[in-house]
Design an enzyme around this catalytic site. Structure first.
Site, PDB file in Angstrom:
ATOM      1  N   ASP A  11     -12.886  27.612  46.929  1.00 36.62           N
ATOM      2  CA  ASP A  11     -13.699  26.624  46.193  1.00 36.62           C
ATOM      3  C   ASP A  11     -13.300  25.203  46.632  1.00 36.62           C
ATOM      4  O   ASP A  11     -12.805  24.403  45.844  1.00 36.62           O
ATOM      5  CB  ASP A  11     -13.516  26.786  44.675  1.00 36.62           C
ATOM      6  CG  ASP A  11     -12.075  26.531  44.213  1.00 36.62           C
ATOM      7  OD1 ASP A  11     -11.905  26.136  43.032  1.00 36.62           O
ATOM      8  OD2 ASP A  11     -11.144  26.698  45.021  1.00 36.62           O
ATOM      9  N   ASP A  16      -7.904  23.774  49.192  1.00 38.19           N
ATOM     10  CA  ASP A  16      -8.638  24.803  49.935  1.00 38.19           C
ATOM     11  C   ASP A  16      -8.940  24.301  51.344  1.00 38.19           C
ATOM     12  O   ASP A  16      -8.835  25.039  52.319  1.00 38.19           O
ATOM     13  CB  ASP A  16      -9.972  25.121  49.259  1.00 38.19           C
ATOM     14  CG  ASP A  16      -9.848  25.579  47.819  1.00 38.19           C
ATOM     15  OD1 ASP A  16      -9.647  24.733  46.937  1.00 38.19           O
ATOM     16  OD2 ASP A  16      -9.931  26.790  47.591  1.00 38.19           O
ATOM     17  N   ASN A  41     -13.582  24.324  41.683  1.00 41.73           N
ATOM     18  CA  ASN A  41     -13.187  22.900  41.673  1.00 41.73           C
ATOM     19  C   ASN A  41     -14.388  21.980  41.501  1.00 41.73           C
ATOM     20  O   ASN A  41     -14.286  20.916  40.892  1.00 41.73           O
ATOM     21  CB  ASN A  41     -12.488  22.535  42.985  1.00 41.73           C
ATOM     22  CG  ASN A  41     -11.078  23.065  43.041  1.00 41.73           C
ATOM     23  OD1 ASN A  41     -10.362  23.053  42.049  1.00 41.73           O
ATOM     24  ND2 ASN A  41     -10.682  23.578  44.205  1.00 41.73           N
ATOM     25  N   THR A 127      -8.656  31.679  47.180  1.00 43.63           N
ATOM     26  CA  THR A 127      -8.007  30.446  46.711  1.00 43.63           C
ATOM     27  C   THR A 127      -8.842  29.727  45.659  1.00 43.63           C
ATOM     28  O   THR A 127      -8.681  28.524  45.432  1.00 43.63           O
ATOM     29  CB  THR A 127      -7.705  29.490  47.893  1.00 43.63           C
ATOM     30  OG1 THR A 127      -8.947  29.112  48.512  1.00 43.63           O
ATOM     31  CG2 THR A 127      -6.814  30.145  48.923  1.00 43.63           C
ATOM     32  N   PHE A 168      -5.471  27.114  36.850  1.00 41.11           N
ATOM     33  CA  PHE A 168      -6.914  26.840  36.928  1.00 41.11           C
ATOM     34  C   PHE A 168      -7.729  28.043  37.418  1.00 41.11           C
ATOM     35  O   PHE A 168      -8.748  28.395  36.814  1.00 41.11           O
ATOM     36  CB  PHE A 168      -7.183  25.644  37.849  1.00 41.11           C
ATOM     37  CG  PHE A 168      -8.648  25.356  38.019  1.00 41.11           C
ATOM     38  CD1 PHE A 168      -9.349  25.884  39.083  1.00 41.11           C
ATOM     39  CD2 PHE A 168      -9.333  24.578  37.090  1.00 41.11           C
ATOM     40  CE1 PHE A 168     -10.713  25.636  39.242  1.00 41.11           C
ATOM     41  CE2 PHE A 168     -10.694  24.325  37.234  1.00 41.11           C
ATOM     42  CZ  PHE A 168     -11.390  24.861  38.307  1.00 41.11           C
ATOM     43  N   ASN A 169      -7.363  28.657  38.551  1.00 40.37           N
ATOM     44  CA  ASN A 169      -8.206  29.714  39.135  1.00 40.37           C
ATOM     45  C   ASN A 169      -8.387  30.890  38.182  1.00 40.37           C
ATOM     46  O   ASN A 169      -9.441  31.523  38.158  1.00 40.37           O
ATOM     47  CB  ASN A 169      -7.618  30.216  40.458  1.00 40.37           C
ATOM     48  CG  ASN A 169      -7.803  29.206  41.578  1.00 40.37           C
ATOM     49  OD1 ASN A 169      -8.690  28.350  41.519  1.00 40.37           O
ATOM     50  ND2 ASN A 169      -6.949  29.275  42.578  1.00 40.37           N
ATOM     51  N   HIS A 241      -1.408  24.059  46.951  1.00 46.07           N
ATOM     52  CA  HIS A 241      -1.371  25.433  46.442  1.00 46.07           C
ATOM     53  C   HIS A 241      -2.003  26.442  47.410  1.00 46.07           C
ATOM     54  O   HIS A 241      -1.448  27.504  47.662  1.00 46.07           O
ATOM     55  CB  HIS A 241      -2.144  25.527  45.121  1.00 46.07           C
ATOM     56  CG  HIS A 241      -1.665  24.607  44.041  1.00 46.07           C
ATOM     57  ND1 HIS A 241      -0.610  24.896  43.194  1.00 46.07           N
ATOM     58  CD2 HIS A 241      -2.130  23.402  43.653  1.00 46.07           C
ATOM     59  CE1 HIS A 241      -0.456  23.904  42.326  1.00 46.07           C
ATOM     60  NE2 HIS A 241      -1.353  22.985  42.575  1.00 46.07           N
ATOM     61  N   ASP A 242      -3.195  26.119  47.925  1.00 44.90           N
ATOM     62  CA  ASP A 242      -4.002  27.133  48.604  1.00 44.90           C
ATOM     63  C   ASP A 242      -3.536  27.481  50.007  1.00 44.90           C
ATOM     64  O   ASP A 242      -4.003  28.470  50.583  1.00 44.90           O
ATOM     65  CB  ASP A 242      -5.475  26.703  48.632  1.00 44.90           C
ATOM     66  CG  ASP A 242      -6.075  26.699  47.237  1.00 44.90           C
ATOM     67  OD1 ASP A 242      -7.087  26.023  47.025  1.00 44.90           O
ATOM     68  OD2 ASP A 242      -5.509  27.383  46.348  1.00 44.90           O
TER      69      ASP A 242
END
Ligand code: RIB
Ligand code: CA
Length: 323
Positions: A11, A16, A41, A127, A168-169, A241-242
């Site tokens: 996203d 990402d 996102n 992700t 979040f995800n 993070h991703d």
């Protein structure tokens, strides 16, 4: 040795996009079969356009498909306050020459899995929210037989970033996460316990921004937006993070992983979206522990591998785009 077949579900999203750059820098090590975009996102329109533009810019010549417009049950969230109105830290990528597939992402996933050579499987790297993958598993239950494992950024053993206990995800679509967690597909959860250590520090971001390298600079600019416009500024570093699912594939030795059984809270209330990682290995037969969770990461190694990859990618791009 045959290269691992990979499909990316994402996203984009600043991290990402940086993860797609890291993937592009290492694409010779994999067979990347496609990218599917999922609402998260930003809106499905924005994340799909971002996936197409970012993939083409970094040299990932793979099909891009538009996926689910929102979670399975609730209304779509967005994280514009983190990733900016355009989803990429207000950084502009050249408009891609290519086009998004007409085919819906879930149908693209199903067809791609169905068309795999006999006995071959795909690794999913996810992700964003797990909506596309959950829909694939509900519409086409046999699809899971073609998925080797799902390595996803999401959740946490301890803590959250949207609520005190939800990431979040997962928070964006806990019902989808529950479908994936119960599928029996081997999972590797790259949660906040590891990804909060997988950062770029302010000085590293500044160097990327000041470089003349076309990949390093735009990734620095995107990371810089998050660093300056979110609570990351108080930490003086920004989590990417991703990148972690990709880095786990290429450098598993820099992570600490524990086998676990994953579940998620879907009830409305303060705990919605919380992942529960059962680490009581002694209570389960080995074959029942089909998943793992990352508990720690070597921050310096993460930074070294990511920064090196961005500069290497940019060297392959010089001359393609005006600097
Ligand atoms: O919690 C971080 C995750 O949520 C990342 O995947 C980021 O892109 C957002 O989707
Ligand atoms: Ca994401």
């Amino acid at each position: 040795m045959e290269k691992r077949r990979i499909i990316v579900d994402c996203d984009p999203g600043v991290d990402d996009a940086i993860a797609l750059a890291y993937a592009a820098a290492n694409q010779d090590k994999f067979q990347i079969l496609g990218i599917t975009a999922v609402s998260g996102n930003q809106s499905i329109e924005k994340v799909t356009r971002n996936a197409l533009n970012v993939a083409e810019y970094f040299g990932l010549d793979v099909p891009v498909a538009r996926g689910m417009e929102g979670p399975i049950v609730k209304e779509p969230l967005s994280a514009g306050e983190i990733h900016g109105e355009n989803g990429l830290g207000q950084c502009e990528f050249p408009e891609a020459a290519g086009a998004v597939l007409e085919e819906h992402a879930v149908l693209f996933l199903y067809r791609t899995l169905k068309e795999l050579p006999k006995g071959k499987k795909v690794t999913m790297i996810a992700t964003g929210p797990l909506t596309n993958i959950a829909m694939l598993l509900k519409l086409f239950p046999k699809a899971k037989e073609k998925i080797l494992e799902i390595i996803f950024m999401g959740g946490a053993v301890m803590g959250g970033n949207v609520t005190p206990s939800a990431e979040f995800n997962i928070y964006a679509d806990p019902e989808a996460a529950s479908i994936v967690f119960q599928s029996g597909i081997p999972l590797v959860m790259c949660g906040l316990d590891a990804t909060l250590k997988c950062t770029l520090k302010r000085n590293q971001v500044m160097k990327l921004c000041q470089s003349g390298n076309p990949a390093a600079k735009i990734c620095g600019d995107m990371a810089g937006f998050v660093l300056e416009n979110t609570s990351a500024k108080y930490r003086g570093e920004v989590s990417i993070h991703d990148v972690v699912p990709w880095m786990y594939l290429l450098h598993p030795e820099i992570f600490t992983a524990k086998r676990t059984i994953l579940s998620v809270e879907c009830a409305d209330g303060p705990a919605r979206g919380t992942t529960i990682c059962d680490l009581r290995w002694w209570d389960h037969d080995e074959e029942g522990l089909t998943s793992a969770v990352l508990l720690d990461a070597d921050q310096e190694k993460f930074q070294e591998y990511l920064i090196t990859a961005l500069y290497e990618l940019g060297e392959t791009m010089k001359g393609k785009y005006k600097e």
